[in-house]
Structure formats: C-alpha cells, structure tokens
Scaffold this motif. Structure first.
Motif, mmCIF file in Angstrom:
data_model
loop_
_atom_site.group_PDB
_atom_site.id
_atom_site.type_symbol
_atom_site.label_atom_id
_atom_site.label_comp_id
_atom_site.label_asym_id
_atom_site.label_seq_id
_atom_site.Cartn_x
_atom_site.Cartn_y
_atom_site.Cartn_z
ATOM 1 N N ARG A 1 0.821 -1.209 0.000
ATOM 2 C CA ARG A 1 0.000 0.000 0.000
ATOM 3 C C ARG A 1 0.854 1.258 0.000
ATOM 4 O O ARG A 1 0.592 2.196 -0.757
ATOM 5 N N VAL A 2 1.860 1.278 0.844
ATOM 6 C CA VAL A 2 2.686 2.476 0.920
ATOM 7 C C VAL A 2 3.439 2.681 -0.393
ATOM 8 O O VAL A 2 3.493 3.796 -0.920
ATOM 9 N N ALA A 3 3.990 1.601 -0.928
ATOM 10 C CA ALA A 3 4.716 1.714 -2.197
ATOM 11 C C ALA A 3 3.778 2.213 -3.293
ATOM 12 O O ALA A 3 4.119 3.122 -4.063
ATOM 13 N N ALA A 4 2.584 1.636 -3.351
ATOM 14 C CA ALA A 4 1.628 2.046 -4.377
ATOM 15 C C ALA A 4 1.230 3.503 -4.187
ATOM 16 O O ALA A 4 1.057 4.237 -5.162
ATOM 17 N N PHE A 5 1.113 3.912 -2.951
ATOM 18 C CA PHE A 5 0.762 5.300 -2.659
ATOM 19 C C PHE A 5 1.820 6.245 -3.209
ATOM 20 O O PHE A 5 1.504 7.231 -3.891
ATOM 21 N N LEU A 6 3.072 5.936 -2.949
ATOM 22 C CA LEU A 6 4.166 6.786 -3.407
ATOM 23 C C LEU A 6 4.232 6.822 -4.933
ATOM 24 O O LEU A 6 4.374 7.884 -5.542
ATOM 25 N N ILE A 7 4.094 5.667 -5.536
ATOM 26 C CA ILE A 7 4.145 5.608 -6.991
ATOM 27 C C ILE A 7 2.978 6.364 -7.595
ATOM 28 O O ILE A 7 3.126 7.089 -8.585
ATOM 29 N N GLY A 8 1.818 6.196 -6.995
ATOM 30 C CA GLY A 8 0.641 6.914 -7.479
ATOM 31 C C GLY A 8 0.824 8.416 -7.412
ATOM 32 O O GLY A 8 0.545 9.132 -8.378
ATOM 33 N N LEU A 9 1.320 8.891 -6.286
ATOM 34 C CA LEU A 9 1.584 10.322 -6.156
ATOM 35 C C LEU A 9 2.576 10.765 -7.217
ATOM 36 O O LEU A 9 2.389 11.793 -7.874
ATOM 37 N N VAL B 1 12.611 3.636 -8.320
ATOM 38 C CA VAL B 1 11.211 3.466 -8.710
ATOM 39 C C VAL B 1 10.905 2.042 -9.179
ATOM 40 O O VAL B 1 9.879 1.476 -8.787
ATOM 41 N N PRO B 2 11.777 1.435 -9.984
ATOM 42 C CA PRO B 2 11.458 0.074 -10.434
ATOM 43 C C PRO B 2 11.251 -0.891 -9.261
ATOM 44 O O PRO B 2 10.284 -1.662 -9.241
ATOM 45 N N ARG B 3 12.137 -0.823 -8.272
ATOM 46 C CA ARG B 3 12.003 -1.740 -7.148
ATOM 47 C C ARG B 3 10.753 -1.401 -6.337
ATOM 48 O O ARG B 3 10.076 -2.282 -5.829
ATOM 49 N N LEU B 4 10.458 -0.117 -6.274
ATOM 50 C CA LEU B 4 9.253 0.328 -5.572
ATOM 51 C C LEU B 4 8.008 -0.246 -6.258
ATOM 52 O O LEU B 4 7.073 -0.720 -5.603
ATOM 53 N N GLU B 5 8.017 -0.206 -7.577
ATOM 54 C CA GLU B 5 6.882 -0.757 -8.325
ATOM 55 C C GLU B 5 6.765 -2.250 -8.094
ATOM 56 O O GLU B 5 5.672 -2.805 -8.024
ATOM 57 N N GLN B 6 7.909 -2.868 -7.968
ATOM 58 C CA GLN B 6 7.920 -4.306 -7.718
ATOM 59 C C GLN B 6 7.301 -4.607 -6.354
ATOM 60 O O GLN B 6 6.496 -5.527 -6.207
#
Lengths: 245, 245
Positions: free
Chosen positions: B166-174, B233-238
């Motif tokens: 959730r947190v990773a998706a939140f950051l990527i979404g922002l 970012v790539p690892r975050l998306e992962q």
DNA sequence: CGGGGACTTGATCCAGGTCAAAGTGTGTGG
DNA sequence: CCACACACTTTGACCTGGATCAAGTCCCCG
C-alpha cells in the motif's frame, strides 16, 4: 489453477431483442423516470439475452469496452484476477443493476462479469446509449445518478471493518436489495458459494464459515448451506455497525 | 476528541469569478476536449475561489449536494467520520481533480472536503453543469469519463494488500500524478501528515512510519519529514506488486 | 453408491494494531 | 532571543484477529 481455469472456460451467450416499456424492473434500471419516448428509443438499442447457463461470461477483463450490461434475472458477479491467480470479487449484481461503468474511461473492461446460476441480462451498447442521452435530459440524469451510486457503493467498500461487521453488513445489504425487488428481506437463498462471499469481503473462506456459524449460535441467523434466514435484524445491524453494502 | 473538533472548526470560503479558457489545467479538468463554446459556457457557471487557508471546508458530510468542486491548486482531502470519531480518508485530490461525484445520486455530500495547506478551487453548480452537458456531447462524454475514472480508482482501492504494497503504491501513485502535472516524479513534498496517509491506506500511523523507515534503510526512498525522494522506482513498483493508486 | 466439490472445524502463525514513550521541528508569548 | 507548548514523527514491546494449514463431514450428481 482451479479458479483460473474456471474463469477461462465460461461460454459466450447470444442475443434476442427488447421490450423495455413492459420490463418489470422499471424503477431500478435505466428506464426509470424517462419519458415514454425514451423507453421506446432504449428498446431500439438494448439487446436482451435469453436465459443463459451458470458461469456464462458477459465480458472479460482487458477486453475492449463496448456495452454496459443490465442484469435482468439471476445474479452476476464481477471479478478480477490479481497477479498469481487470486480472485477478487468486486460485486454481486441483482436484477436492475448495471455493470461496466468503470470501463467507460479506460476503454477496457476492468473485470470479468460472470453469471452465478442461470440468469438473463440485456447488453446496452454504450455508444448508442450515450447518443440517446444527448437528446434526453432524463436519461442523461439517470446515467449520472446510476454511476454516482456505483461510486458511492465502491467508496463504502473501502475500509477495514472486522470480519463480523463485514459479514453482517453483507447479509443486511442483500436483505435490503432483495426487499427492494419484492422478495423476502429475511429469508433468501444465496446465489454464490462461500468462497465468492469470502473473496468479495476480503476474508478467507474459513472465516466466513466460522462467522456464519457463530451468528447462528448467537441466534442472529439460521444458515443451512445456501439458504439463509435473518432472525434478529436489529442486532445484526448493530453488529454491522453502520456499514452500507 | 482532537480529530473531531479539528473537522468541525474548519471555516468557509468565499468566491470570485472564472476564466476556464486560459486555465492551466486544460487536459485534466472538465474543459478537456470541449469545443471553444463549451469553455465559454463553463466560465459562466464555474465559480473560482481565491486562495483559501489550510483546513478550509469545501463541503461537509451530510450537507445538501449542490456543486462539484475542482481543485485548482494545492491539495484537498475527502474524509468521513465513521462512528466513534474514527477518520477515514477517502482521497487526496490534486489540481484538476473533481470532488463530489458520489453525492449526485443521494443528494447529500458523503464526505468532508478539506484543504491541506493553502489551496484554491472552483465550485461547479451541478444543476447548471448538467444542463450545459445536455447541449454539448463533448461535455457529457467528459463527465461520464471522469466519473468512470473515479469509480475505477475507488474499485481499485478495495483490496487487502500488505502495508508495504500500500505504501509503495501510494508513493508511486503520487509520483505519477505529480508527473502528469508537470512536477518532478521523484522529488516532492507531501501535503499531508502521516496520520492522513495512514487513514487513507487503512493502516496505523506507526505502521506507515515504520514502512517508510524500512524503505529508506533499503535504499528505495529518502524521506525526511514531508519531503520525499524516490531513489529506486522500479524496485518500488515491484514492491507495490501492481496496485494502481 | 462412489467421487468430488462445498462446507465446517481445529491448530498454529504472523502482520499489523495498540499502548507507551521518547525525540524533533515549529510557532508563540514573554 | 529564548523557552515552552504542542503537534508530528519515530521506535519499542506486546497482543490479537484473521490467514493458513490440515483434517474431517456433508451433499449432490453421475
């Protein structure tokens, strides 16, 4: 995987033609408050299905969006397959409900719509519907209202209630919807297996089973297989703690 | 309760008048692909606010629905107060985003919309907008598309991902949203405190803090107070595992 | 009447919530 | 200009609801 292949082997359904004006669903579906002329126009656009077999696929995730689907009888579930084949049930749709609004923007269906048990439905080509709405304020308003309601329901489902709350809210929600369609609000037969309920409520199948068992021990409900009786709606509402669907 | 009174003491904002045609938000907001004439008509209907103070209330939960709100600058959160004063943040809205679609059907706003930090916005009387759409297919289409997108986003938020996801998706979404508005996708300042992030993601504040700390230790991000840099970012998306917003 | 799915029940584990407390900016009044 | 108050953030210790794993049991349906 069993769930995946189950989704993939659904068959397609054919179509017939329409009589919106004398449809029983009047106040629930698209034709709601529209003028007589709107109903007639709708009929020219809407394509009703016959009764289709359990597990019929109305539209598939990722497929190009073209039509909305209105449930006419039975029950339709919408479901996505997350990574690694985990099913997420997005909704159970009863007669009068419309499926596919979330695909308008992206141009692709965002879920699989599958009949639970025998069912019938109407497909509504969106392009044509949209053009109709341009010349009919009532229809445009109805469309906006239905989408707004879908949005409100989806928003309500975002939350982290306890398992008890979710199951109670689920039963109450079903009760209200059956009631609104002329069926008993306290005695009904579930169209879906425990696993679908669990995937819908984001719980494990075992948890749903346990909660139902406990509700029954506490005298809130009586549940034998798919058949459910609500024995104490007020207390059930209290357990739900004010969750809408 | 601290959270409750915080909501209740928000002040109201006044209004000025509008210039949609030269608004920077063109492709994001209502005026998107509309004809020139649509823009002019919109201007007659849309009422822009000046810059308002942090914590300004645009609309309150339960209040009668009359207008949609378009964020022009800053950030607006929508939040409901469940029973016993527990805040649930429904969304963070950036410039171009439109708030209030879920109130069309019921006729009542279903959340409080509150500015985080200084912000400006436009209120859009729905009645008037709706009438405009009746004579402008492009505007009607735009409205349907925006609602469809809101619905799709809400549906995506229903799910039980892990805290990390959730947190990773939140950051990527922002990141994606900032990027789409011309800001850096890897370096931004959060408009909201940890508590709001937690309430949005349905986590405890402490959990959000812990996850951010761990992400930082793992070299995924750098986060000092409200300032965030995405380092990988790539690892975050992962980590996010394919969650959209 | 046998096989297989749907359902239930029990035992165990763990992600994240809760409680507690210690930092850390920020603004405010003296 | 400093000290204090306060709101935000972080960190630690512990606990629990529900997931997971593992058997059963019960219906249908062929």
């Amino acid at each position: 995987m069993t769930t995946q292949s189950a989704v993939l082997q659904y068959s397609r359904a054919g179509n017939g033609h329409s009589r919106c004006a004398q449809c029983q669903l009047g106040p629930l579906c698209l034709g709601a408050e529209g003028a007589r002329a709107t109903l007639v126009a709708l009929e020219s656009v809407v394509r009703p299905s016959g009764v289709v077999a359990p597990g019929t696929l109305l539209h598939a995730e990722g497929e190009r969006f073209s039509s909305l689907y209105a449930v006419r009888s039975g029950c339709v579930k919408t479901v996505t397959i997350g990574r690694e084949g985990r099913e997420r049930v997005l909704g159970f749709h009863l007669p009068g409900d419309i499926v596919g609004f979330d695909a308008i923007d992206g141009g692709l269906y965002r879920s699989n719509a599958v009949t639970l048990g025998s069912a019938s439905y109407c497909s509504v080509p969106f392009q044509a519907l949209s053009q109709l709405a341009e010349h009919d304020p009532a229809l445009q308003g109805r469309l906006l209202a239905l989408m707004s309601r879908s949005l409100a329901l989806a928003v309500d489902r975002v939350g982290d209630a306890s398992a008890d709350q979710r199951v109670a809210a689920f039963l109450i929600g079903l009760s209200a919807r059956f009631s609104g369609r002329g069926y008993s609000p306290v005695h009904f037969v579930l169209a879906m297996p425990r696993r679908d309920i669990a995937n819908f409520l984001r719980l494990a199948t075992e948890t749903v089973s346990r909660v139902l068992t406990r509700f029954q021990q506490d005298g809130l409900i009586r549940a034998v297989r798919r058949e459910v009786m609500l024995l104490d709606v007020p207390r059930l509402e209290q357990v739900a703690g004010g969750l809408p669907p």
